[in-house]
Design a protein around this motif. Structure first.
Motif, short mmCIF file in Angstrom:
data_model
loop_
_atom_site.label_atom_id
_atom_site.label_comp_id
_atom_site.label_asym_id
_atom_site.label_seq_id
_atom_site.Cartn_x
_atom_site.Cartn_y
_atom_site.Cartn_z
N UNK A 167 39.24 36.55 50.30
CA UNK A 167 38.38 37.42 49.47
C UNK A 167 39.06 37.63 48.11
N UNK A 168 38.26 37.76 47.07
CA UNK A 168 38.75 37.89 45.71
C UNK A 168 38.63 39.34 45.26
N UNK A 169 39.77 39.93 44.94
CA UNK A 169 39.80 41.29 44.43
C UNK A 169 40.34 41.27 43.00
N UNK A 170 39.99 42.29 42.23
CA UNK A 170 40.52 42.45 40.88
C UNK A 170 41.01 43.89 40.72
N UNK A 171 42.26 44.01 40.26
CA UNK A 171 42.84 45.32 39.96
C UNK A 171 42.97 45.43 38.45
N UNK A 172 42.53 46.56 37.91
CA UNK A 172 42.53 46.67 36.46
C UNK A 172 42.72 48.08 35.95
N UNK A 173 42.85 48.17 34.63
CA UNK A 173 43.01 49.44 33.91
C UNK A 173 42.01 49.42 32.75
#
Length: 560
Positions: free
Chosen positions: A289-295
């Motif tokens: 699964x593809x996750x994205x962590x960001x600000x």
């Protein structure tokens, strides 16, 4: 020694009661070991645990049957073994049961088993307590008679160890859960103090974006709390200003490809306020699964400052262009006016000279005043024209090899009468000098300006010294006076046209403020430099450095 089924049943019941009443895995292990040894009628029972560093195994508890003199074997002092030592070390090393009926030969004895044999102990049994795939502890029992291996007893020990292992695992899970909850609380407290919005999303196979986490800082970025039960991609696309949506689309496509991405755009917040936001994110894959962590950061103030800076820069550039144009127009005006003044002044000088030759008018002070004023105007006009020509590049100096000694001595002699009239002592200090490439007339103009200024600004009784010496690359001509001097903070403006030092204006000494500007222009046209500094005996010293002509000529020393 054989054990009947009833005895084994009683043992199991005692162990069950001991474990069920325990408040921790360690207490359950201690109580179960004691209950089992007591029910079997064995002499001693111990529970050992592997230290957290995994280097030693240490005794946690020791139980002795009533009336059995084993105090010197069990003792009250802490005890620990390494891998393979004694019953606990052997079980820990092997990871399986140990049933020993010969304490003197079957085990590695650090000295304790031999002493136990002296006290009557003949049988030792140990069972590992597992926590996942590692040995966490050991149940150890000792009998004062020879007890052959009994599979039923071992099975009962396995069950007991299994229950304790499950308690250990449950305790570890609970501790991890508490630690995770505490870490989450600490994380939330830190995040709550930050104005940025931290978030994590999953990019689903169909392209939709599912929210996984969003920090409380979203209020300062989006003017409210973003809903998390909808497609985040579509939600944000609706709030981004139309002219910035293309950037967001590129960001979204980059993210779907699993690459790090960032962009800046304007967002219409839930409070109807438009903000500039800066978003940067990095991918993370888990189980396919593809996750994205960001600000996401509110950068409205920075963007507004940048826009204001660009606006101010454009205004400054426009002002510079206007100033340059005004400067050009001023130079042209000065040149035109100066040129147009030359003829009228020349006519005034000619008629004044004729009138002064008339016997009846020659002694009139009015004519002398007109003559002095005309000469001053001529000097002023010539200075203005010189500056205009140098600024426009229309004046070229005629550089020819010359020796500066004669030029300096002639200039000093020509100014001696002026110096004596004040009176001011005028001297020259100079050794043989190498040739310099120069325009004699223009260099004489430089010397005349410096000498006349030095004499004019030196009070009666003072001194003016002209000196010259050679360095490896230049000839330096200095004119020093003991005059009124110049304030330190005004040296930087000294060669600016029309500038006059406060020490001169306060004494009402006449001047135009053009002489040093013209002097600097001439020196620089020769490829040289001119500087000013406090004089060695007070006053001011001007230093003119001119490049040497090739490498010829003697090299002088600076006068002491």
């Amino acid at each position: 020694m054989a054990y009947g089924s009833e005895l084994l049943r009683q043992c199991r019941h005692a162990v069950t009661d001991a474990v069920s009443g325990a408040s921790s895995a360690r207490e359950a292990a201690v109580r179960a070991t004691e209950a089992l040894a007591s029910a079997l009628g064995w002499a001693c029972a111990e529970y050992w645990e592997v230290d957290p560093d995994g280097v030693r195994i240490s005794r946690v508890s020791s139980w002795t049957r009533a009336g059995t003199p084993l105090a010197s074997f069990t003792g009250a002092e802490p005890m620990s073994f390494g891998r393979g030592q004694g019953i606990p070390g052997a079980v820990w090393q092997r990871g399986s049961d140990v049933w020993c009926t010969d304490l003197l030969r079957d085990l590695i004895d650090p000295g304790r088993l031999r002493h136990g044999h002296t006290l009557g102990l003949r049988t030792a049994v140990g069972t590992p307590v597992h926590d996942e795939d590692r040995v966490a502890g050991v149940l150890a029992l000792f009998a004062d008679g020879t007890a052959d291996r009994d599979d039923d007893v071992l099975a009962m020990l396995h069950d007991t160890a299994g229950q304790i292992g499950r308690l250990l695992e449950r305790r570890r899970v609970e501790e991890l859960t508490r630690a995770l909850a505490a870490a989450r609380r600490d994380f939330d407290r830190v995040i709550e103090q930050v104005n940025d919005c931290f978030w994590s999303v999953e990019i689903c196979p169909d392209g939709s974006v599912r929210s996984v986490y969003a920090s409380p800082g979203g209020g300062g970025v989006f003017g409210g709390t973003l809903p998390t039960d909808t497609d985040m991609g579509s939600l944000l696309a609706e709030r981004i200003l139309p002219e910035d949506r293309e950037q967001f689309q590129r960001f979204h496509e980059t993210a779907r490809s699993g690459q790090p991405a960032q962009f800046e755009c304007r967002v219409l917040g839930y409070d109807q306020v438009v903000r500039w936001v800066w978003t940067r994110a990095a991918p993370r894959r888990e189980d396919g699964r593809l996750f994205f962590d960001g600000i996401t950061t509110n950068v409205t103030e920075r963007r507004e400052l940048a826009d204001k800076r660009e606006e101010l820069l454009a205004q400054e550039q426009q002002q510079v262009r206007r100033l340059r144009e005004l400067d050009r127009m001023k130079d042209e005006l000065v040149a035109v006016v100066s040129h147009e003044l030359r003829n009228p002044i020349a006519i005034i000088e000619a008629y004044t000279a004729e009138l002064m030759e008339e016997p009846e008018l020659g002694g009139r002070e009015e004519l002398a005043v007109i003559a002095r004023t005309s000469a001053h105007l001529v000097h002023l006009v010539e200075d203005l024209l010189d500056l205009a020509r140098f600024d426009n590049g229309r004046t070229a100096v005629d550089l020819r090899p010359l020796r500066p000694e004669r030029l300096i001595r002639q200039a000093v002699e020509d100014h001696r009468r002026h110096a004596e009239a004040r009176p001011v002592t005028l001297t020259v200090e100079m050794s043989a000098l190498p040739m310099v490439p120069g325009d004699a007339a223009r260099l004489r103009q430089v010397l005349d300006n410096l000498l006349s200024n030095a004499i004019k600004y030196t009070p009666p009784g003072g001194a003016v010294t002209a000196s010259a010496y050679a360095t490896g690359e230049a000839v330096v001509i200095s004119v020093a006076d003991t005059g009124i001097g110049i304030p330190a903070e005004q040296y930087a403006q000294l060669f600016t046209r029309f500038f006059r030092a406060s020490t001169a204006t306060s004494r009402k000494i006449k001047g135009t403020g053009l002489g040093l500007a013209v002097t600097k222009a001439i020196v620089e046209a020769h490829g040289g430099t001119i500087t000013a500094e406090p004089g060695p005996a007070g006053g001011t010293r001007f230093n003119v450095a001119l490049p040497r002509f090739g490498d010829s000529g003697p090299r002088g020393e600076m006068p002491g």
